[in-house]
Design a protein around this motif. Sequence first.
Motif, short mmCIF file in Angstrom:
data_model
loop_
_atom_site.label_atom_id
_atom_site.label_comp_id
_atom_site.label_asym_id
_atom_site.label_seq_id
_atom_site.Cartn_x
_atom_site.Cartn_y
_atom_site.Cartn_z
N TYR A 345 0.83 -1.21 0.00
CA TYR A 345 0.00 0.00 0.00
C TYR A 345 0.86 1.26 0.00
CZ TYR A 345 -3.25 3.55 1.72
OH TYR A 345 -3.98 4.70 1.88
N GLU A 346 1.92 1.25 0.80
CA GLU A 346 2.80 2.41 0.87
C GLU A 346 3.46 2.69 -0.47
OE1 GLU A 346 6.87 3.80 3.28
OE2 GLU A 346 5.59 2.21 4.07
N GLY A 347 3.99 1.64 -1.11
CA GLY A 347 4.61 1.82 -2.42
C GLY A 347 3.61 2.29 -3.47
N PHE A 348 2.37 1.82 -3.36
CA PHE A 348 1.29 2.22 -4.26
C PHE A 348 1.06 3.73 -4.16
CE2 PHE A 348 -3.49 2.48 -4.85
CZ PHE A 348 -3.47 2.34 -6.23
N LEU A 349 1.07 4.27 -2.93
CA LEU A 349 0.87 5.70 -2.73
C LEU A 349 1.98 6.51 -3.38
CD1 LEU A 349 -0.42 6.03 0.95
CD2 LEU A 349 -1.73 6.30 -1.16
N TYR A 350 3.23 6.06 -3.21
CA TYR A 350 4.34 6.80 -3.82
C TYR A 350 4.25 6.79 -5.35
CZ TYR A 350 6.83 7.30 0.63
OH TYR A 350 7.19 7.65 1.91
N LEU A 351 3.84 5.68 -5.94
CA LEU A 351 3.69 5.63 -7.39
C LEU A 351 2.60 6.59 -7.86
CD1 LEU A 351 4.00 1.85 -8.37
CD2 LEU A 351 5.54 3.72 -8.97
N ILE A 352 1.49 6.63 -7.13
CA ILE A 352 0.41 7.56 -7.47
C ILE A 352 0.91 9.00 -7.41
CG2 ILE A 352 -1.76 8.53 -6.60
CD1 ILE A 352 -2.56 5.71 -5.77
N ILE A 401 14.19 12.28 -6.12
CA ILE A 401 14.23 12.75 -4.72
C ILE A 401 13.91 11.61 -3.77
CG2 ILE A 401 13.18 14.32 -3.04
CD1 ILE A 401 12.70 16.25 -5.43
N TYR A 402 12.81 10.89 -4.03
CA TYR A 402 12.49 9.71 -3.22
C TYR A 402 11.54 8.82 -4.00
CZ TYR A 402 11.39 6.66 0.66
OH TYR A 402 11.25 5.54 1.45
N PRO A 403 11.99 7.65 -4.45
CA PRO A 403 11.19 6.81 -5.34
C PRO A 403 10.24 5.85 -4.63
CG PRO A 403 13.37 5.87 -5.11
CD PRO A 403 13.37 7.15 -4.31
N GLY A 404 10.20 5.87 -3.31
CA GLY A 404 9.31 4.95 -2.60
C GLY A 404 10.05 3.69 -2.17
N SER A 405 9.26 2.63 -1.96
CA SER A 405 9.84 1.43 -1.34
C SER A 405 9.55 0.14 -2.09
CB SER A 405 9.30 1.31 0.10
OG SER A 405 7.87 1.30 0.09
N ILE A 406 9.06 0.22 -3.32
CA ILE A 406 8.77 -0.99 -4.07
C ILE A 406 10.08 -1.62 -4.54
CG2 ILE A 406 7.70 -1.94 -6.15
CD1 ILE A 406 5.56 0.15 -5.93
N PRO A 407 10.34 -2.88 -4.19
CA PRO A 407 11.59 -3.53 -4.60
C PRO A 407 11.77 -3.49 -6.12
CG PRO A 407 10.42 -4.87 -2.99
CD PRO A 407 9.48 -3.77 -3.39
N GLY A 408 12.98 -3.26 -6.55
CA GLY A 408 13.26 -3.19 -7.98
C GLY A 408 13.07 -1.79 -8.53
N TRP A 409 11.87 -1.25 -8.38
CA TRP A 409 11.58 0.10 -8.88
C TRP A 409 12.39 1.14 -8.13
CZ3 TRP A 409 9.19 2.37 -12.89
CH2 TRP A 409 8.85 3.71 -12.78
N SER A 410 12.37 1.11 -6.81
CA SER A 410 13.13 2.08 -6.02
C SER A 410 14.63 1.90 -6.23
CB SER A 410 12.79 1.95 -4.54
OG SER A 410 13.06 0.65 -4.07
#
Length: 462
Positions: A345-352, A401-410
């Motif tokens: 859910y957290e990674g989803f928010l950062y992508l949005i 600046i900050y790509p979130g926490s999704i493995p691979g993407w970040s």
Amino acid sequence: MSDAYSSLSTPAGHRSSSTESRRSVEAPLTLTDKPPRTLGAGAQTAMWASFGVTLFGPLTGALVTQSVGSLVGGLAACALGTLVGALLLGGAAGIGAHTGTPSMVGLRGLLGRGASVVPTVLNIAQNIGWAMMEIIVITSAATHIVGAAWHWPFVIVAGALCTLMAIRPLGSVKILRTVMLWLVLAGSIYLFVMVLRQPSHAIGQDAVIGFWPGVDLAAAQVVSFAPLAADYSRHATSGRSAFASSTAGYGVAIFAYYALGVFAVAHLGGDLAGTNLLAALMVLPVGGLAIGLLLLDELDNAFANVYSSTVSVHNLAPRLDRRVISVAVGVVATVLAGLAGFDQYEGFLYLIGSAFVPLFTVAVVDFFVTRRGRWDTTAAAPFRWSPTLAWFIGFVAYQLIYPGSIPGWSDLWAGLAQALGFVAPGWLGSTLGSIVVSAVAAAGLGAIDTAVRRRRAEERLA
């Protein structure tokens, strides 16, 4: 300013038949029908406040607090993120009230008909994802009350109800402002009182990543409604009421629910990640009843996502009956909700946030400053390179600046930042950084584009 419906329907207020008059009280079935302007300031404010009353509010507020590591810091991050996100939401709603088009159709004026397909696909994906997660949260809370054996029945009932609401969206809005909002207000006040009566606990520092990532989380949930805003504000009676109602109605409600999550982390203690927070709230005296009242209102967020997926499809297939699309989207979201879990859910928010914060910053600057309301939203709208490039620049800035926490993407973006030698300063967050970069890019590139077009026009006349 161009109206996508101008050549395909009669103006509002000039319908002659009683059938057309009755139909005007509900949202149009295809893109070729003109939307009725029936939502005044009061109706819109109640609608947006109801959207802001969501169980995802405390879930996000808890995430923000755990990211920041303190009660005061969590509240401050939620307040700043809400303010920034609500202003972008209001700008998107104002654009919709002026164009009279659904959100993704309106973006034809920003990017061009062809390029608007990109945000359309992204919005359909995020809306189906949100609808799925709304049904998951409704089901998780309900089964916690009555038992896990009721998982699939609750999934099916929740999915069916939000789909039916999407079929009659304006009628659903009326129910929201006359019934549900008052019911959930009582449940909300009770939960606040009961949480604050519990003894305070030290906030764990294991998940602390900083103040600005917390701001980004808070802003992202608000901005996730920006691609939906015009789907409703096209029915607004004025642009000012659309801006004020969405900014204040949603902003105040969602901040209150963020605060519930912040206080829950500080007063309930333990592992409150994901749906664990809902379980902790239901353990409170009569907490199950209060959450049960909130579940009634949670359906409106699921319905909003199903409905906005539907009208987003109209940018691709304008003559397809939205009722057929709503049923298809509702079935997909329901099936996914029954099979999926509440992860990432957290990674989803950062992508949005990374996609829609710069997009709607560019849209607001371009519509109100560069083009001053003169958008071509027809199927013939040409590609516009300057706002498209500004959006891309803002997206890259957010990720660096900050790509979130999704493995691979970040990891991908962290590696790119390292290769470029870029280190984000500690006082800069992805949301504010992306807003500044994309706004400057939109204004600067827009000025260049305007100058080039003016010179070409002068050359043709010479």
